[in-house]
Structures are given as C-alpha cells and as structure tokens.
Design an enzyme around this catalytic site. Structure first.
Site, PDB file in Angstrom:
ATOM      1  N   ARG A 339       0.805  -1.216   0.000  1.00  0.00           N
ATOM      2  CA  ARG A 339       0.000   0.000   0.000  1.00  0.00           C
ATOM      3  C   ARG A 339       0.843   1.274   0.000  1.00  0.00           C
ATOM      4  O   ARG A 339       0.289   2.371  -0.055  1.00  0.00           O
ATOM      5  CB  ARG A 339      -0.962  -0.012   1.182  1.00  0.00           C
ATOM      6  N   GLU A 358      -5.187   0.745  -9.153  1.00  0.00           N
ATOM      7  CA  GLU A 358      -5.556   1.665  -8.074  1.00  0.00           C
ATOM      8  C   GLU A 358      -4.410   2.658  -7.903  1.00  0.00           C
ATOM      9  O   GLU A 358      -3.367   2.321  -7.346  1.00  0.00           O
ATOM     10  CB  GLU A 358      -5.805   0.915  -6.767  1.00  0.00           C
TER      11      GLU A 358
END
Length: 470
Positions: A339, A358
């Site tokens: 992340r 993303e």
C-alpha cells in the site's frame, strides 16, 4: 433526459427555481439561479450569460461574457433548498462562436473521453475514487501581516480526552486507531448514512461508508465506479453533499489532504480501467492478473507521475501527506499488495470486470475533471508507447536498505516541484487537444502566483518555536 423531459420533470416536481452549477478552473463548484419561468427547451441551446472574468483562471475583463449550457442528462431536484429547485450541471461556451471553452474542466474531461475512442484502444474509461474527508466541530484560521494561525476541534479528537465536557464520556478514537470502530466510539454513523442517502437521491451510487484511520472524525464514503465525465460530476456532488449535510448537524467537512499534524492524511485512491465494447481490457495473464495493456498503462502513469501530481495533488498542503517514510503512497512503483506503492492492483476479486489499477497518490483537493483526464491521458500514452513499468515492488518498503530504496523513484516533495515537472512533461496531455497549451500555462501560472508564492513567503508558526530566540 431530453430538454423537453427536463421541463416536464421540473413541472411534475413543482420546481419554482432553476439552479445552474459549473466547475471553475481550480475545482470549486459555482452556481446561479433563475425563476422556473426562465427555463424553456430553447435555453438548452441558447444558454444563459454570465461574467467569466469573475471566475478564477478564466476570462480577462475585456472579454468577459460567456454562456453556460445546461446538460439535461444531469437534471435532478436540489436536496438542500427551501424552495423546490431543479438543478443541472453546465458546460461553458463562447457567446459568439458557441465553441466549447478550452478552460472549462468539464469540456476537458469530455475531450479525454472522445480521445480514448479516437485512439481505438477503448471506448470507456471507468473511474472509482475513494475520497476521504474529515468532519470537524470547529475550525478557525486567519493570516495577516503580523499573525497567522489555525485551530481545529472535534468532539472525537483524542486531544480532548481530558477536557471537561460535563460529562466527558471518553469515546474518542486514539491517534491512528480510528479505522472501523463501532458506536459510541464512532459518533458519526448517522451523519455518514445521511450523506449516502442524499448522494443516492441525486443519482450518485455508493458502495459503503465508514470511519477512517485518524482521530477527530476522519471518514470515507466510496462511490460506485462510473465513466470519466459522470464520475467527475459525481465527485462534485460528493463534495457538495458532504459539506451541506455536515452543516445541518452543526459540523464542517474538509477535504484538505493534511489538516492534522501527526495523524493520517486524507487521500483519494483512484481505481481505473479501460473497456471496449463491454469487455474489460485490464484483465489478463500477466502480473497479478493484469493484461499487458494494463501494465503499459501503469508504465505511463508512473513515468508521468511527477507531472500528474501537479493536477492530482494540486495544493501546497498535498505534500504534507506525501512524505516518505510513513504510510503515504510516495513510491512510484506498482504492487499487488504493497500500500506504499503509487499503484496497487487490488486482489479482492478474481472477476475480470474488477481488474483495475488503483492509483494511490491522488488526493481529494483535486479538480476531478482534470485529474481523471490527466490519469487517462498518461495511461493511454503508456499503452501507445508500450512503456515498461519495471518490476513490481512487493517487498516491505520499510525493510529495504538505503541503497535499495534509492532505486525507487518517489513523488515530488512540494507543489513547486510538481509544477516544474508539469512544465517539462506535458506533451502527453496535449494529444487530441484534450489539454491545450493555454490550459497548462494558466494552471502553472495560477498555482505559482496564488498558492506556492503566498505560502512560501509567509512565516510559519513552527518557525517561531524553532528560531525566535536564535
């Protein structure tokens, strides 16, 4: 809806006022209203005049007249007015030539969709932003020649755990521990639920709402993915609805990327994919279930990321969130799990329809029309030029040696750096006349003069603490 259907819709709902909304150059919704008697089918062609010189970054005073053209497809009943009001999102045109205005952000987004189709690569770009925000109880700020300050307060703020509240019940999320607590620790469930219901009322479909990581009322509401222009419209509604619902509760919402020191900032992880004739093009047999096209798209986004940040992270405050060494996605690499990578490939579902990129570095201070358009143009540049994104970053970023970490490029450290990157790298945005050179130049000039310089030249309160007694 057609113009004829809009007029009938207004009559059916007893509308007495027509409200016209449009996005200014920087990314704030503007509006004006007329009585319902002023709405006719011909007005969807003839438009309504206004002073373009009063809108930031638009016309000079000697050529100020402009027209708004309401888009009938966007017509809904306004949820926050006392008198029944129909509202529409508008496009901006020249009053003489009727040409679409090049500095109208919605026009830029429409041209990006048209350019995608022109390339033959796809016919639809889906976007799904996860815009975070804070709900505060009090905010005070000011800056002048001899002082500057801000003061934030929230009944949820951990700093109020010892405050006399007669009684203080103690349910205040700890710093960095605000993710998913149930009530009473989460005191804003009903507010967020009303936000969702109001968004649905104006046609913005949502997926979920929850408390976010930071103390003091950080939250997130996720919207269902939609085509580029529609999602940019939805993001404008999102900000508008959140702020007005909060006001009903005597609270205030901010989408500033970093309003609090020492706790999590506010991002807008942006999911995107390209489709053609109903088929998703980002699913395949490459890394993490991606197609080769998706990897090239990631390569384009990573290559142009420093310049993109000038549009996707367009405030000086944005770079107080994008700081290396913390959880912020500053590393310009891609990964299926990590992340802290600038691009993540979600692994929640094996469905090809859900395979997407993303992009994690954008934040919600951006103008959605410009940000989504720029991301699409970077992805298309990557596909057209088969840009290799390199190897994925699957290692623990915090476990890398300084030598290994030095090989991973990162996002710019300040808005000024991003604007310089955009100045050097913007040819990919000019394709198809999506962004014009005038738009790029005006954006850089406006941001430099009105934001970078005014922040850079002002003393910061922390500087007095550090240096006053030097």
């Amino acid at each position: 809806m057609t113009p004829k259907e809009v007029v009938a819709f207004a009559k059916k709902n007893g509308a007495k006022i027509v409200d016209f909304k449009f996005m200014d150059f920087i990314g704030v919704w503007q509006h004006f209203s007329v009585p319902i008697s002023e709405l006719g089918e011909s007005d969807f062609e003839n438009g309504y005049g206004f002073d373009g010189s009063s809108i930031r970054g638009w016309q000079p005073i000697h050529a100020s007249d402009m027209l708004i053209i309401p888009d009938p497809v966007t017509a809904v009943m306004e949820p926050f007015t006392a008198h029944p009001t129909i509202t529409m999102i508008c496009n901006i045109v020249d009053p003489v030539t009727k040409a679409k205005y090049t500095r109208d952000p919605r026009n830029i987004a429409q041209k990006a969709e048209e350019y995608l189709k022109f390339t033959g690569i796809g016919d639809m770009a889906w976007f799904g932003p996860e815009a975070e925000f804070f709900i505060f109880d009090d905010i005070r700020f000011d800056s002048s020649y001899n002082y500057g300050f801000y003061y934030i307060d929230s009944v949820e703020g951990q700093w109020n755990s010892g405050r006399i509240e007669s009684p203080n019940l103690g349910y205040k999320p700890r710093y960095k521990e605000g993710y998913f607590p149930v009530p009473p620790m989460d005191s804003q469930q009903d507010i967020r639920s009303e936000m969702i219901l109001t968004l649905e009322q104006v046609g913005v479909r949502t997926e979920c709402q929850h408390h976010e990581v930071a103390t003091a009322g950080q939250a997130e509401i996720d919207m269902k993915a939609a085509p580029l222009v529609k999602m940019a419209d939805n993001l404008a509604w999102y900000k508008y609805v959140l702020k007005n619902v909060a006001k009903k509760y005597g609270k205030t919402v901010t989408l500033m990327p970093k309003p609090l020191y020492g706790d999590n900032g506010t991002g807008m992880h942006t999911h995107m994919s390209i489709w053609k004739e109903g088929t998703p093009l980002f699913a395949g047999d490459k890394y993490a279930g991606l197609s080769q096209m998706a990897l090239w798209a990631a390569g384009g986004i990573l290559k142009h990321a420093p310049a993109l940040c000038a549009i996707t992270n367009p405030t000086t405050n944005s770079y107080k969130r994008l700081v290396p060494g913390y959880e912020a996605p500053v590393n310009l690499a891609y990964s299926s799990r990590n992340r802290s990578a600038g691009i993540r490939i979600p692994m929640y579902s094996p469905s090809p329809k859900l395979k997407r990129l993303e992009v994690r570095f954008p934040d919600p201070s951006c103008n959605g029309y410009l940000a989504f358009s720029a991301l699409l143009m970077a992805a298309l540049d990557g596909i057209e030029n088969r840009i290799d994104p390199g190897e994925p970053l699957d290692e623990d970023i915090y476990g890398l040696s300084p030598e290994e970490l030095a090989k991973v490029p990162s996002t710019p450290g300040a808005l000024e750096e991003s604007l310089k990157a955009l100045e050097k790298d913007h040819e990919f945005l000019l394709k198809g006349d999506v962004f014009t050179q005038d738009v790029i130049d005006t954006w850089i000039e406006y941001k430099t003069l009105n934001e970078v310089d005014v922040v850079r030249m002002r003393p910061h309160p922390m500087e007095f603490k550090l240096y006053f007694d030097i």
